[in-house]
Every structure is written in structure tokens, then in C-alpha cells.
Design an enzyme around this catalytic site. Structure first.
Site, PDB file in Angstrom:
ATOM      1  N   ARG A  63       0.904  -1.141  -0.033  1.00 48.97           N
ATOM      2  CA  ARG A  63       0.055  -0.009  -0.050  1.00 48.97           C
ATOM      3  C   ARG A  63       0.857   1.210  -0.063  1.00 48.97           C
ATOM      4  O   ARG A  63       0.506   2.219  -0.596  1.00 48.97           O
ATOM      5  CB  ARG A  63      -0.847   0.157   1.197  1.00 48.97           C
ATOM      6  CG  ARG A  63      -1.877  -0.972   0.776  1.00 48.97           C
ATOM      7  CD  ARG A  63      -3.023  -0.897   2.121  1.00 48.97           C
ATOM      8  NE  ARG A  63      -2.383  -1.394   3.259  1.00 48.97           N
ATOM      9  CZ  ARG A  63      -3.225  -2.443   3.971  1.00 48.97           C
ATOM     10  NH1 ARG A  63      -4.510  -2.592   3.793  1.00 48.97           N
ATOM     11  NH2 ARG A  63      -2.625  -2.930   4.964  1.00 48.97           N
ATOM     12  N   LYS A 171       2.479 -18.166   7.312  1.00 46.70           N
ATOM     13  CA  LYS A 171       1.591 -18.457   8.320  1.00 46.70           C
ATOM     14  C   LYS A 171       1.189 -17.068   9.217  1.00 46.70           C
ATOM     15  O   LYS A 171       2.007 -15.782   8.707  1.00 46.70           O
ATOM     16  CB  LYS A 171       2.328 -19.253   9.496  1.00 46.70           C
ATOM     17  CG  LYS A 171       3.656 -18.330  10.237  1.00 46.70           C
ATOM     18  CD  LYS A 171       4.235 -19.469  11.237  1.00 46.70           C
ATOM     19  CE  LYS A 171       3.466 -19.111  12.582  1.00 46.70           C
ATOM     20  NZ  LYS A 171       4.222 -17.955  13.215  1.00 46.70           N
ATOM     21  N   HIS A 201       8.585 -21.798   8.358  1.00 48.81           N
ATOM     22  CA  HIS A 201       9.905 -21.600   8.048  1.00 48.81           C
ATOM     23  C   HIS A 201      10.692 -22.689   8.969  1.00 48.81           C
ATOM     24  O   HIS A 201      12.134 -23.091   8.433  1.00 48.81           O
ATOM     25  CB  HIS A 201      10.424 -20.381   8.331  1.00 48.81           C
ATOM     26  CG  HIS A 201      10.533 -20.019   9.868  1.00 48.81           C
ATOM     27  ND1 HIS A 201       9.595 -19.823  10.629  1.00 48.81           N
ATOM     28  CD2 HIS A 201      11.852 -20.029  10.520  1.00 48.81           C
ATOM     29  CE1 HIS A 201      10.214 -19.496  11.960  1.00 48.81           C
ATOM     30  NE2 HIS A 201      11.269 -19.568  11.604  1.00 48.81           N
ATOM     31  N   LYS A 205      15.002 -25.359   7.790  1.00 45.07           N
ATOM     32  CA  LYS A 205      16.157 -25.249   8.691  1.00 45.07           C
ATOM     33  C   LYS A 205      16.908 -26.397   8.279  1.00 45.07           C
ATOM     34  O   LYS A 205      16.266 -27.582   8.236  1.00 45.07           O
ATOM     35  CB  LYS A 205      15.855 -25.110  10.150  1.00 45.07           C
ATOM     36  CG  LYS A 205      15.257 -23.789  10.679  1.00 45.07           C
ATOM     37  CD  LYS A 205      14.819 -23.688  11.967  1.00 45.07           C
ATOM     38  CE  LYS A 205      14.064 -22.569  12.585  1.00 45.07           C
ATOM     39  NZ  LYS A 205      14.890 -21.434  12.644  1.00 45.07           N
ATOM     40  N   GLU A 239      12.120 -19.714  23.672  1.00 47.65           N
ATOM     41  CA  GLU A 239      12.788 -18.187  23.156  1.00 47.65           C
ATOM     42  C   GLU A 239      13.175 -17.418  24.365  1.00 47.65           C
ATOM     43  O   GLU A 239      12.159 -17.355  25.519  1.00 47.65           O
ATOM     44  CB  GLU A 239      11.795 -17.405  22.201  1.00 47.65           C
ATOM     45  CG  GLU A 239      11.693 -18.208  20.976  1.00 47.65           C
ATOM     46  CD  GLU A 239      10.561 -17.409  19.955  1.00 47.65           C
ATOM     47  OE1 GLU A 239      11.084 -16.794  19.123  1.00 47.65           O
ATOM     48  OE2 GLU A 239       9.605 -17.535  20.142  1.00 47.65           O
ATOM     49  N   HIS A 263       5.237 -25.138  14.131  1.00 48.77           N
ATOM     50  CA  HIS A 263       6.553 -25.385  14.172  1.00 48.77           C
ATOM     51  C   HIS A 263       6.578 -26.891  14.849  1.00 48.77           C
ATOM     52  O   HIS A 263       7.372 -27.781  14.683  1.00 48.77           O
ATOM     53  CB  HIS A 263       7.547 -24.476  14.862  1.00 48.77           C
ATOM     54  CG  HIS A 263       7.513 -23.112  14.087  1.00 48.77           C
ATOM     55  ND1 HIS A 263       7.170 -23.094  12.718  1.00 48.77           N
ATOM     56  CD2 HIS A 263       7.489 -21.692  14.480  1.00 48.77           C
ATOM     57  CE1 HIS A 263       7.116 -21.609  12.415  1.00 48.77           C
ATOM     58  NE2 HIS A 263       7.223 -20.878  13.498  1.00 48.77           N
ATOM     59  N   LYS A 363       7.882 -17.817  25.495  1.00 46.62           N
ATOM     60  CA  LYS A 363       8.641 -16.544  25.228  1.00 46.62           C
ATOM     61  C   LYS A 363       9.180 -16.417  26.836  1.00 46.62           C
ATOM     62  O   LYS A 363       8.614 -16.749  27.469  1.00 46.62           O
ATOM     63  CB  LYS A 363       7.907 -15.606  24.845  1.00 46.62           C
ATOM     64  CG  LYS A 363       7.295 -15.828  23.240  1.00 46.62           C
ATOM     65  CD  LYS A 363       7.453 -14.728  22.638  1.00 46.62           C
ATOM     66  CE  LYS A 363       6.720 -15.198  20.988  1.00 46.62           C
ATOM     67  NZ  LYS A 363       7.956 -15.308  20.031  1.00 46.62           N
ATOM     68  N   LYS A 368      17.278 -19.192  24.335  1.00 49.48           N
ATOM     69  CA  LYS A 368      16.876 -19.732  22.780  1.00 49.48           C
ATOM     70  C   LYS A 368      17.286 -21.079  22.673  1.00 49.48           C
ATOM     71  O   LYS A 368      18.699 -21.133  22.727  1.00 49.48           O
ATOM     72  CB  LYS A 368      17.442 -18.736  22.054  1.00 49.48           C
ATOM     73  CG  LYS A 368      16.686 -19.122  20.406  1.00 49.48           C
ATOM     74  CD  LYS A 368      16.975 -18.262  19.652  1.00 49.48           C
ATOM     75  CE  LYS A 368      16.403 -18.306  18.097  1.00 49.48           C
ATOM     76  NZ  LYS A 368      14.840 -18.383  17.931  1.00 49.48           N
TER      77      LYS A 368
HETATM   78  C1  BG6 Z   1       7.691 -17.491  14.194  1.00 51.78           C
HETATM   79  C2  BG6 Z   1       6.769 -16.803  15.221  1.00 51.78           C
HETATM   80  O1  BG6 Z   1       6.812 -18.223  13.431  1.00 51.78           O
HETATM   81  O2  BG6 Z   1       8.691 -18.047  14.842  1.00 51.78           O
HETATM   82  C3  BG6 Z   1       7.657 -15.804  16.149  1.00 51.78           C
HETATM   83  O3  BG6 Z   1       5.576 -16.000  14.802  1.00 51.78           O
HETATM   84  C4  BG6 Z   1       8.704 -16.712  16.839  1.00 51.78           C
HETATM   85  O4  BG6 Z   1       6.790 -15.654  17.491  1.00 51.78           O
HETATM   86  C5  BG6 Z   1       9.635 -17.317  15.750  1.00 51.78           C
HETATM   87  O5  BG6 Z   1       9.483 -15.949  17.436  1.00 51.78           O
HETATM   88  C6  BG6 Z   1      10.740 -18.161  16.203  1.00 51.78           C
HETATM   89  O6  BG6 Z   1      11.487 -18.556  14.914  1.00 51.78           O
HETATM   90  P1  BG6 Z   1      13.055 -19.044  15.178  1.00 51.78           P
HETATM   91  O7  BG6 Z   1      13.307 -19.494  13.638  1.00 51.78           O
HETATM   92  O8  BG6 Z   1      13.665 -17.861  15.523  1.00 51.78           O
HETATM   93  O9  BG6 Z   1      13.006 -20.073  16.046  1.00 51.78           O
END
Ligand code: BG6
Length: 543
Positions: A63, A171, A201, A205, A239, A263, A363, A368
Site C-alpha cells: 500500500r 503463516k 520456516h 532449517k 525463546e 513448528h 517466550k 533460546k
Molecule cells: C515465528 C513466530 O513463526 O517463529 C515467532 O511467529 C517466533 O513468534 C519465531 O519468534 C521463531 O522462529 P525461530 O526461527 O527464531 O525459532
């Protein structure tokens, strides 16, 4: 090289270049965060690695009223700030010359008309030949209008007999079973399933793909990958960051929808599925679907027994102060959105009957860590006695010291079990915990790790989007989720949501009050999640 074993030489990655076809990529939401932080850098790196053909271009659509040059400038700024990008002026110039932009609304036929005209002009100029990829990197609320407008503008049919049109959808793909089903119906009223690439995603990986290679390319693990040898499986996706400015999005999502539906259930599928007959899109996805079907459904009243949810309060995670979730921007002051979920699930099939799968994601946890840990049953006959402490008992004989026949003393059952941990990220690798005898006159056992680290063997793994984008252009949908897979995952998640809704209704009626557990940022979640395992004599492996 000796006769017999022939080691295959690693193919030159640049050979790929010859098979990557020319393509025009339209990125909807091109001025947004995902496009600038992930998609454009991924294509830039693929270009640097010469994995993209010379005649490809990227046409942004969003936009914001931007020119081609504005889009290039934004992309340049974000790439310069991206530590994963090796910025080279010459590479950048070549890349930037392929970036174009059209502005318009996502439900505006005129905007799509302009888009269509620009596509035709650019395809001719760059001799692209009609391959088109549409990437939806927008808020999900505009997925349906975009798909409709693409259809109305005549952009869905392949431009020629030899060319293709594909759509990539980010997503969240729906927010429950009903909405996912509806979105699928809509997308598939315009596109064919073969044209649709639903992204998760995690599947891009390297370490996630390696789960299948580890299981099915090595003869030694598959025979023990079942209920006879495996005690329990744990999957942690932790995370340390909080929601960091994404409160508005997260309020509608929560950890269950944001992470578990996609995931974690993907990781469960890959860890537990049966061997596919081939490594291709149909065979792999068929097996994942079978596995998702075998996840035991939950009745709403069973949910509190198997699923724990919680929200973080203020604290310090990975040395950084994290405000309470309720104090994040865009979060309602009485929000009950979960930032943490732990789920004990069972898989009803021959391989896994009776083996608990413990999943958790959250979170603001201490660090992580995305890990899959498979804990094996302990040795059937304990040659080395297992009681408290690590030391073997030692007796004094004639002033000398020697070990008694009692041998090993172990601290608890869990230490004596082998644990195989696949570290998806960070510190990517695989560890097998085994017991070894500590050198010395007594039988003193101690856990030691057999280690494989990606860094040592292969260097840094590439970003997931690189692999996934390349696969879309190459037409390989193995690492993308199919309609039935997405809907099955949502079906299981929706059962949990139904259970939670019931819990809240009972609370509202004053029949069975429920209080959302809280955990301070920087801890491993609420005690309820520990109890989920402790009541079965287990504990979380990742810490
Ligand atoms: C995303 C989520 O799909 O994955 C996020 O929407 C999250 O909230 C992220 O932080 C984590 O991805 P990765 O690759 O950093 O583990």
C-alpha cells in the site's frame, strides 16, 4: 580411491544455477518487516551464491506509495543492518537493478491491473518467459482479497504452456480449523493445490531436514526408534525474547497458535513419522499426515490434564530485562493470552503406543533453544548397582582402598538413561548422552556426550528462507505443508482451544475457577509444566 567404496564427490553448488528457471517474483507486503528482514536478504544471498538465474526479478506490491528507487533504498538500508548479509557493492548493484515496485490496495482491481501491466512489461524486458511466483507476506486478513484479485486480473493461469504460476502463503494459515478450512477453500477455488506453497520456516532449517536424514539414512537408529526402546520424547522450542512490540499480533495468537500448531507439530511429525517410500513431496507429506492423524484427540474436559498454559511476568531472560507480558504494547491489561504452552501428547500407532511426547514452547524463557530429545529406556539388567550418588562404594581393606563388588551407585533412574538430543538451534548439532567409567580404581560412572556439531563439520547453516524460496522456484513442495496436513494440525489445536474455552466458561459461571499460571521471565515456565512430567516420574531434559 580404493575399489569398493566410492565416495561421491560433493556436487558444485553452482551446478544448481543451470536448473533454476527464470522467474518473476511478486512480493505482496514488500514494504513490510518480513520482506526486508528475511525474503530480500535470502534472495540476495542466493544471488551471491549464483543459485539464482540471471533473468529473475522481484516486483514489490504494497500500500505504501513508493517508487522503484524507494524500494531499493529501503532494502539496502535493511541489508546493511543485517549481520547475516555479506554486503558487497557490486553484488548489491546487480541485485538492486532487479527490484521494482507497484503500489496499490490489496482488494483494489485497479491496483492489480497496474500490477498485471507492469508484470507484462518487465517479463518482456528481462526475457523471463512467464514463470510467476506470488508471495503473500502481508497480514493474513488480506490473503483472501489478494487471491481473489489475482484471479480477477487473470494472473493465475500460467502465461504459457511451458511456464508456471505459484503462490507462497506465510503463516498464520487460519486461526482455528474452521478458518483454515475456509481459507483453503478460497485459495483452492482460484489456484490448484500443486500451485500452493504454505510456508513453515522451520522446515527450511537444515537441522530440521536432518532429522529425516539422521533417522532414515543411518541404519542404526531406526530399529530402536519405537516403543520398545524409547522411554519418552521431548520437544522444546524456547525463546528468551518476549513479544517485543508484536503484542497486537500476539494477542490474537498466543503460543499455541503461533508456535505449536506449526513448528512444534512439524517437529513431532518428522521425529515420529514412518519412513516414506521416497524423499518426495507426496511420500513425505503422506507420512506426516498419517502421523498427525495418529495423535490422540483430546476431549475439551481432558485438556487441563494434558495441556498447561501460562503467561510471563517481569523478569530477566538471557541477561536482558523483560517487562511483564501485560505491560507490552498492544496487550490488554487483563489479557489471558498464553505465552507458554506445555503439552503431553500420545501417538496411537504401533510404533509409539504408550510413549509420551512432551512438547513445550514459550517466550521469555532462560535461553533460546529448539531441541528434540529422545530418552531411551535404561539397560535391562543393571550390572552396576543403581542407588544414590555417583561414587561406587569403597571399602577399606588392610589399609588399602578398593572398590567393592557393589559397583556403581547412580543418582536416580534418569541419569542412567541414554538421551539423544537433536539441537535445531542454536549450537546446531546432535548429542548422544551415554555413561562412561571415570578413570580410577573404583567403578565410578559418569554421563559423557558423543557430539556432532554443524559448525565443526559444515560451518554455519544457511537461513531457512533461502532453501524454501529456492524450492518454490524449482517447484519442489516437499518442505511445504499440504492442505490436509494444515487442517489436521488445526484440528488437534482446535481441540485444545475448545478445552480452554470450556475452562473459561466454567470460570465465568463460577463453577470451576481457573487462574492462568504465571512464570517470571527468565525461568523455564510454570511449576504446573514441571508437574506434568513429575507425576509420571519424568523431568524436562532441556534446561
Ligand atoms: C515465528 C513466530 O513463526 O517463529 C515467532 O511467529 C517466533 O513468534 C519465531 O519468534 C521463531 O522462529 P525461530 O526461527 O527464531 O525459532
Amino acid at each position: 580411491m580404493s575399489e569398493g567404496i566410492i565416495l561421491e564427490e560433493a556436487p558444485d553448488i553452482h551446478e544448481q544455477f543451470q536448473v533454476t528457471p527464470p522467474a518473476l517474483m511478486v512480493i505482496f507486503g514488500a514494504s513490510g518487516d518480513l520482506a526486508n528482514r528475511k525474503l530480500l536478504p535470502a534472495i540476495y544471498r542466493l544471488t551471491q551464491q549464483r543459485l539464482m538465474p540471471p533473468n529473475y526479478i522481484i516486483l514489490g506490491y504494497a500500500r505504501s506509495p513508493l517508487s522503484d528507487d524507494d524500494m531499493r533504498q529501503r532494502a539496502r538500508t535493511s541489508m546493511l543492518a543485517n549481520p547475516e548479509v555479506e554486503f558487497q557493492n557490486a553484488d548489491w548493484e546487480a541485485f538492486a537493478s532487479r527490484l521494482f515496485y507497484v503500489s496499490g490496495d490489496y482488494d483494489d482491481a485497479e491496483g492489480f491491473q497496474r500490477l498485471s501491466e507492469r508484470i507484462t512489461t518487465l517479463e518482456e524486458q528481462w526475457n523471463i518467459g512467464g514463470n510467476r511466483l506470488f508471495y503473500l507476506s502481508t497480514p493474513p486478513s488480506v490473503y483472501e482479497p489478494i487471491v481473489t484479485c489475482l484471479g480477477v486480473a487473470g494472473l493465475v493461469e500460467p502465461a504459457g504452456r511451458q511456464s508456471w504460476t505459484r503462490i507462497v502463503i506465510e503463516k498464520p494459515f487460519g486461526s482455528d480449523l474452521h478458518s483454515a478450512h475456509k481459507l483453503n477453500d478460497h485459495v483452492l477455488s482460484v489456484f490448484d493445490e500443486e500451485q500452493v506453497y504454505r510456508i513453515d520456516h522451520y522446515l527450511g532449517k537444515e537441522t530440521v531436514q536432518n532429522v529425516l536424514v539422521f533417522r532414515f539414512a543411518n541404519g542404526i537408529f531406526e530399529p530402536i526408534w519405537n516403543r520398545n526402546y524409547v522411554d519418552n520424547v521431548q520437544i522444546t522450542v524456547a525463546e528468551s525474547i518476549g513479544v517485543e512490540g508484536r503484542g497486537g499480533y500476539y494477542e490474537k495468537s498466543g503460543a499455541l497458535r503461533d508456535m505449536m500448531q506449526n513448528h512444534l507439530l512439524q517437529l513431532v511429525s518428522l521425529t515420529a513419522m514412518e519412513p516414506p517410500i521416497a524423499f518426495d513431496a507426496k511420500a513425505v507429506r503422506d507420512q506426516k499426515v498419517n502421523l498427525l492423524q495418529a495423535i490422540r484427540p483430546l476431549l475439551p474436559e481432558e485438556v487441563p490434564e494434558y495441556v498447561v498454559r501460562a503467561q510471563y511476568s517481569a523478569g530477566t531472560a538471557a541477561t536482558r530485562p523483560v517487562p511483564a507480558y501485560l505491560d507490552e504494547n498492544g496487550v490488554a491489561s487483563d489479557s489471558t493470552t498464553e505465552t507458554y504452552v506445555a503439552w503431553r501428547l500420545e501417538i496411537d500407532n504401533w510404533r509409539w503406543q504408550g510413549v509420551p511426547f512432551y512438547l513445550r514452547t514459550g517466550k521469555a524463557l532462560p535461553r533460546k533453544a529448539s531441541e528434540i530429545s529422545v530418552t531411551f529406556r535404561r539397560a535391562p539388567h543393571l550390572l552396576f548397582d543403581s542407588t544414590e550418588g555417583f561414587e561406587s562404594s569403597v571399602s577399606q581393606i588392610d589399609g588399602g582402598v578398593r572398590s567393592t563388588t557393589q559397583g556403581l551407585r547412580m543418582n536416580g533412574d534418569s541419569l542412567s538413561r541414554n538421551v539423544l538430543t537433536m539441537r535445531i538451534q542454536p549450537d546446531e548439532g546432535i548429542t548422544l548422552k551415554t555413561l562412561a567409567k571415570r578413570p580410577g580404581p573404583s567403578v565410578n560412572l559418569t554421563p559423557v556426550n558423543l557430539e556432532f556439531t554443524y559448525g565443526h563439520s559444515f560451518g554455519e547453516p544457511p537461513d531457512a528462507y533461502q532453501r524454501l524460496l529456492l524450492d518454490v522456484v524449482l517447484g519442489d513442495s516437499t518442505l511445504f505443508t499440504r492442505r490436509d496436513e494444515v487442517e489436521l494440525a488445526w484440528q488437534r489445536i482446535t481441540q485444545v482451544l475448545d478445552g480452554w474455552r470450556m475452562q473459561e466458561e466454567l470460570t465465568a459461571n463460577g463453577r470451576k475457577p481457573f487462574r492462568l499460571p504465571h512464570y517470571p521471565a527468565g525461568t523455564w515456565g510454570p511449576s504446573e509444566a514441571d508437574f506434568l512430567l513429575e507425576k509420571e516420574g519424568q523431568h524436562w531434559v532441556t534446561e
